[in-house]
Design an enzyme around this catalytic site. Structure first.
Site, mmCIF file in Angstrom:
data_model
loop_
_atom_site.group_PDB
_atom_site.id
_atom_site.type_symbol
_atom_site.label_atom_id
_atom_site.label_comp_id
_atom_site.label_asym_id
_atom_site.label_seq_id
_atom_site.Cartn_x
_atom_site.Cartn_y
_atom_site.Cartn_z
ATOM 1 N N ASP A 61 17.666 -45.313 29.156
ATOM 2 C CA ASP A 61 18.945 -46.209 29.524
ATOM 3 C C ASP A 61 19.060 -47.524 28.570
ATOM 4 O O ASP A 61 20.104 -48.050 28.638
ATOM 5 C CB ASP A 61 18.834 -46.715 31.056
ATOM 6 C CG ASP A 61 18.578 -45.562 31.982
ATOM 7 O OD1 ASP A 61 18.899 -44.316 31.657
ATOM 8 O OD2 ASP A 61 18.007 -45.775 33.112
ATOM 9 N N SER A 116 12.566 -46.084 28.060
ATOM 10 C CA SER A 116 13.489 -45.744 29.030
ATOM 11 C C SER A 116 14.740 -45.331 28.248
ATOM 12 O O SER A 116 15.111 -45.974 27.375
ATOM 13 C CB SER A 116 14.063 -47.018 29.757
ATOM 14 O OG SER A 116 15.202 -47.026 30.222
ATOM 15 N N GLY A 169 22.243 -43.685 33.032
ATOM 16 C CA GLY A 169 22.177 -44.986 32.422
ATOM 17 C C GLY A 169 22.127 -46.019 33.614
ATOM 18 O O GLY A 169 22.122 -47.250 33.357
ATOM 19 N N ARG A 170 22.040 -45.393 34.912
ATOM 20 C CA ARG A 170 21.938 -46.507 36.054
ATOM 21 C C ARG A 170 22.927 -47.373 35.951
ATOM 22 O O ARG A 170 24.159 -47.202 35.768
ATOM 23 C CB ARG A 170 20.587 -47.039 36.372
ATOM 24 C CG ARG A 170 19.766 -45.800 36.594
ATOM 25 C CD ARG A 170 18.544 -45.992 37.237
ATOM 26 N NE ARG A 170 17.380 -46.455 36.111
ATOM 27 C CZ ARG A 170 16.043 -46.719 36.106
ATOM 28 N NH1 ARG A 170 15.585 -46.708 37.421
ATOM 29 N NH2 ARG A 170 15.351 -47.166 35.344
ATOM 30 N N GLY A 211 10.367 -42.946 34.576
ATOM 31 C CA GLY A 211 11.125 -41.780 33.746
ATOM 32 C C GLY A 211 10.294 -41.727 32.476
ATOM 33 O O GLY A 211 10.211 -42.478 31.643
ATOM 34 N N GLN A 230 21.397 -35.630 1.816
ATOM 35 C CA GLN A 230 22.766 -36.235 1.933
ATOM 36 C C GLN A 230 23.724 -35.662 2.641
ATOM 37 O O GLN A 230 24.682 -36.447 2.908
ATOM 38 C CB GLN A 230 23.092 -36.358 0.403
ATOM 39 C CG GLN A 230 22.415 -37.226 -0.548
ATOM 40 C CD GLN A 230 23.455 -37.233 -1.935
ATOM 41 O OE1 GLN A 230 23.667 -36.193 -2.212
ATOM 42 N NE2 GLN A 230 23.319 -38.705 -2.473
ATOM 43 N N ASN A 252 18.770 -46.333 1.192
ATOM 44 C CA ASN A 252 18.594 -47.940 2.052
ATOM 45 C C ASN A 252 18.136 -48.593 0.886
ATOM 46 O O ASN A 252 17.029 -49.391 1.192
ATOM 47 C CB ASN A 252 17.744 -47.734 3.281
ATOM 48 C CG ASN A 252 17.895 -48.924 4.009
ATOM 49 O OD1 ASN A 252 18.901 -49.544 4.010
ATOM 50 N ND2 ASN A 252 16.772 -49.337 4.716
HETATM 51 P P1 ADP Z 1 10.800 -47.097 35.729
HETATM 52 O O1 ADP Z 1 9.511 -47.571 35.277
HETATM 53 O O2 ADP Z 1 11.247 -45.955 34.790
HETATM 54 O O3 ADP Z 1 11.854 -48.133 35.928
HETATM 55 P P2 ADP Z 1 10.322 -46.758 38.290
HETATM 56 O O4 ADP Z 1 11.061 -47.684 39.149
HETATM 57 O O5 ADP Z 1 10.200 -45.485 39.383
HETATM 58 O O6 ADP Z 1 10.537 -46.306 37.003
HETATM 59 O O7 ADP Z 1 8.781 -47.400 38.348
HETATM 60 C C1 ADP Z 1 7.635 -46.440 37.871
HETATM 61 C C2 ADP Z 1 6.473 -46.671 38.749
HETATM 62 O O8 ADP Z 1 6.198 -48.063 38.403
HETATM 63 C C3 ADP Z 1 6.664 -46.753 40.337
HETATM 64 O O9 ADP Z 1 6.455 -45.412 41.077
HETATM 65 C C4 ADP Z 1 5.505 -47.569 40.885
HETATM 66 O O10 ADP Z 1 4.050 -46.655 40.631
HETATM 67 C C5 ADP Z 1 5.479 -48.510 39.827
HETATM 68 N N1 ADP Z 1 5.975 -49.596 40.381
HETATM 69 C C6 ADP Z 1 7.544 -49.888 40.106
HETATM 70 N N2 ADP Z 1 7.673 -50.911 40.859
HETATM 71 C C7 ADP Z 1 6.585 -51.605 41.298
HETATM 72 C C8 ADP Z 1 6.370 -53.148 42.080
HETATM 73 N N3 ADP Z 1 7.536 -53.560 42.116
HETATM 74 N N4 ADP Z 1 4.867 -53.152 42.252
HETATM 75 C C9 ADP Z 1 4.040 -52.072 41.705
HETATM 76 N N5 ADP Z 1 4.287 -51.054 41.320
HETATM 77 C C10 ADP Z 1 5.361 -50.617 40.921
#
Ligand code: ADP
Length: 745
Positions: free
Chosen positions: A162, A160, A205-206, A21, A659, A527
């Site tokens: 989140d 992220s 926020g999942r 994301g 301010q 600050n």
């Molecule tokens: P985020 O990084 O925001 O949590 P995702 O979970 O969709 O988003 O992961 C983004 C990308 O990272 C995935 O599309 C994939 O290319 C790679 N990725 C995620 N999990 C794995 C994994 N277990 N092994 C290899 N690549 C991964």
């Protein structure tokens, strides 16, 4: 903090990608990575569209020059693209990626992404030597290249909105998302209040309740449903009663925030529509649902997401360039207000354990993993939204609140929080009008819970003056405190607050009414106060400065122009340094560093060189007290005169707009947290029969109380700034990314 050695990057290639994301602030990190690396002699390659570009090779991987990352600092999203690459989840894809990296001599990688992206990074690093062995065996890679790159050196930055990665206090993008949410809540509040309506707001926020909880507090909402703290059975009735109680106590609207991952204790999802039905039940109340959706992800990054991501980008480069063979890469983030390095696998494992903890009802463990301030804020919120049932006892302790010093956005939130929490903790809460002036005149009155409902925007409803008590005021102040039977004084403000408290503390032996707990709460846009890494109002001012600089830069688009912008801050350079960093300044003038004629000569030469080689814009930020003679006007005229026809120069003194304005979410949260802690300091002193003057602030892990007797040790009375200023460690970062700031430290 690693210091610059300007040759450590020579001959080294770094890959960078953003994945998963997108999040506002990713661009700031990419820009910092590219510029820091180039400053150190290294080369940077972008893997476009996340891991997919790495797998595709060809134009999927491209070298980035200094100017390629110009003008992206203030843009949301990610300029180098992101993608959820299914291919990278397969070993085959990762072998291809390894080959494409090594063909470009890249064995250092910086990944900015969420939990999934960092998991992918961990997998690639683990498999690196296996992948190489396979490529050599298949004759796709020469043995020499393989031998030259035995290990993948890497750093992960958490991007992220989140804020869900366990171990880091703030992920890149979370602060900007809070800005979007609180802006939306503010808009809803005004319409909801007009119609006496209820709103249910669903936020992202999942399985992490950070955005929901913090936006509920910062937005002044009434109820929040978050995954880590599912409500007990029967919550529907309890929620309706709680909201009705708030209405009876004078609220004109009800706002409920629902996290998208909220459930009840049986794991049944709680949807915003369901909450709406509950609120409509048995009433003719008009209830509306607003799902904020992807607006939370978009928009320009906040000042924090710009300067903090810039710092992290700098650290990531330092990390991948200095890792020794055999070492493992790390996730870099902030923890307890410091840059911290976390073992990647551990951070990912803990984050991945969160859904399991929630699903199996281990809520206390889940909340603990979110960090100590999460629980602290959740408890404050519960207390804050609940109007007290009992009347205040006649013999209750009487706590007076006043403001002193210059206006700082968030003062109102701090006063409101103090008054509401004070009442709910059984104190009689008093407000003093117009600071120490009103105190000496005895303008002190009791406040009820409902009277402070509207103290939420900028400004200071109690009134404030820039004045410290004089010797001739002490008698009157003593009398006013005595006549109003004040048992403790809570002073929310800037240096005047601290100075006033210090003077009263020194006069304790002469004036008996001064022998009470006196607690200073830091609130100053500058600050510049002791005992706290940050004061209420500074974040709002930084956002105002960043926004003003964005506009100023935009105004110069059609011309070839240099701008010299002046910020406030007295002798404290925080606003200039961090505002300049957030706005992408090429040169920052600080009193802490000084300005010499030799500096100005160097600047003139470099600026002329820059414009001669095709540059269109130059931005310098100057702290108002950087030098008494080399003023904004002087510097602007000097550049104008020495630049000839090459460029023209404009100056902008930002002045009091710094301010003003609505406090940012961060300032509202900080004000809430500090006010709650200040009350706790009073309660502790009452319990222990103490009467100490003290100041509180954020230090290390949390809010710390420091006795006033340490003030002289910590504070430079001459320049009215702390003797140690943590943000000075960012000067090398400014030098690396500005390309112009002399590297003096
Ligand atoms: P985020 O990084 O925001 O949590 P995702 O979970 O969709 O988003 O992961 C983004 C990308 O990272 C995935 O599309 C994939 O290319 C790679 N990725 C995620 N999990 C794995 C994994 N277990 N092994 C290899 N690549 C991964």
């Amino acid at each position: 903090m690693t210091q610059i050695d300007s040759t450590i990057g020579v001959g080294k290639n770094i890959g960078i990608l953003t994945s998963g994301g997108d999040a506002p602030g990713m661009n700031a990190a990419v820009r910092a990575v590219v510029r820091t690396a180039i400053s150190l002699g290294a080369e940077v390659y972008a893997c476009y569209e996340g891991y997919q570009g790495m797998i595709d090779g060809g134009t999927g991987i491209g070298k980035l020059a200094w100017s390629d990352v110009g003008s992206i600092l203030n843009m949301g999203g990610t300029a180098i693209g992101t993608f959820r690459s299914a291919d990278f989840r397969k070993r085959e894809g990762r072998v291809k990626a390894t080959k494409n990296l090594l063909e470009r001599d890249i064995d250092r990688l910086i990944v900015i992404g969420g939990n999934g992206s960092l998991t992918g990074l961990d997998t690639l690093a683990q498999e690196w030597s296996e992948n190489i062995a396979q490529l050599v065996a298949e004759q796709q890679l020469s043995a020499e290249v393989a031998a030259a790159h035995p290990q993948l050196f890497f750093a992960g930055l958490v991007g992220s909105i989140d804020n869900d990665l366990v171990g880091t206090d703030n992920t890149i993008g979370a602060d900007s998302a809070l800005h979007r949410i609180v802006d939306a809540i503010n808009s809803l509040t005004s319409t909801a209040a007009s119609h006496q309506r209820s709103f249910v707001v669903e936020v992202m926020g999942r399985n992490c309740g950070y955005l929901a909880l913090m936006s509920a507090i910062a937005g002044g909402c009434d109820y929040a449903l978050i995954p880590e703290m599912p409500p007990e059975s029967g919550w529907e009735k309890q929620m309706r009663e709680a909201l009705a109680k708030g209405r009876a106590a004078g609220r004109r609207h009800s706002l409920v925030v629902v996290a998208e991952g909220a459930t009840d204790r049986n794991q049944n999802p709680i949807s915003s529509e369901y909450v709406c039905e509950i609120l409509k039940h048995d009433t003719d109340e008009d209830v509306r649902v607003t799902k904020l959706g992807h607006v939370q992800r978009g928009g320009t990054p906040s000042a924090y997401d710009r300067w903090a991501s810039t710092w992290l980008g700098y650290e990531a480069v330092m990390s991948v360039l200095t890792q020794k063979p055999g070492s493992t890469g790390k996730v870099i983030g902030f923890h307890n207000n410091k840059v911290s390095y976390f073992p990647l696998a551990e951070a990912v494992k803990q984050t991945n354990s969160m859904p399991e903890l929630i699903a199996t009802g281990r809520y206390d463990e889940a909340v603990k993993l979110r960090g100590s301030s999460f629980k602290e804020m959740a408890d404050i919120f519960t207390e804050l939204v609940n109007p007290p049932d009992a009347k205040i006892a006649a013999n209750a302790k009487r706590v007076a609140v006043l403001h002193a010093g210059g206006l700082a956005p968030g003062m109102n939130v701090a006063a409101k929080t103090a008054i509401r929490l004070g009442i709910s903790r059984g104190f009689t809460m008093l407000g003093v009008e117009d600071g120490f002036v009103g105190l000496a005149e005895g303008r002190i009155s009791e406040f009820a819970w409902e009277e402070v409902e509207d103290w939420f925007a900028g400004g200071a409803s109690l009134g404030l003056r820039r004045a410290t008590p004089k010797v001739e005021d002490f008698y009157a102040i003593n009398h006013a405190l005595d006549a109003n039977r004040v048992d403790a004084l809570l002073i929310i403000g800037g240096w005047d607050a601290y100075e006033g408290a210090r003077l009263m503390n020194e006069e304790k032996s002469r004036y008996p009414a001064f022998r009470i707990p006196i607690v200073c709460v830091p609130a100053s846009i500058d600050n510049n106060l002791p005992g706290s890494t940050i004061s209420i109002g500074a974040d709002t001012a930084l956002n105002v400065i960043a926004e003003a600089i964005d506009r100023i830069k935009m105004s110069g688009h059609a011309a070839t122009r240099a701008f010299v912008v002046e910020t406030m801050g007295g002798y404290c350079g925080y606003l200039a340094a961090m505002g300049g960093l957030s706005g992408g300044a090429e040169r920052i003038y600080l009193h802490e560093e000084g300005i010499t004629l030799a500096d100005l000569e160097r600047d003139v030469r470099l600026i002329n060189e820059m414009f001669s080689s095709g540059r269109k814009l130059f931005l310098a930020v100057r702290n108002e007290a950087a030098n008494p003679l080399y003023s904004v006007d002087f510097i602007a005229r000097l550049l104008e005169e020495e630049g000839g026809d090459l460029f023209d120069v404009r100056q902008a003194i930002l002045g009091h707009i710094q301010q003003g304005g609505d406090p940012t979410p961060y300032d509202r949260l900080l004000a809430t947290r500090l006010a709650a802690s200040a009350l706790q300091v009073c309660a502790d002193q009452f319990k222990n029969k103490e009467a100490e003057a003290a100041y509180i602030g954020i230090r290390g892990e949390g809010v710390v109380r420091t006795p006033m007797s340490r003030l002289a040790e910590e504070f430079d009375l001459n320049f009215k700034r702390p003797k140690r200023q943590w943000w000075l460690q960012l000067l090398p970062v400014i030098s690396a990314v500005s390309g112009h700031q002399p590297a003096r430290r």
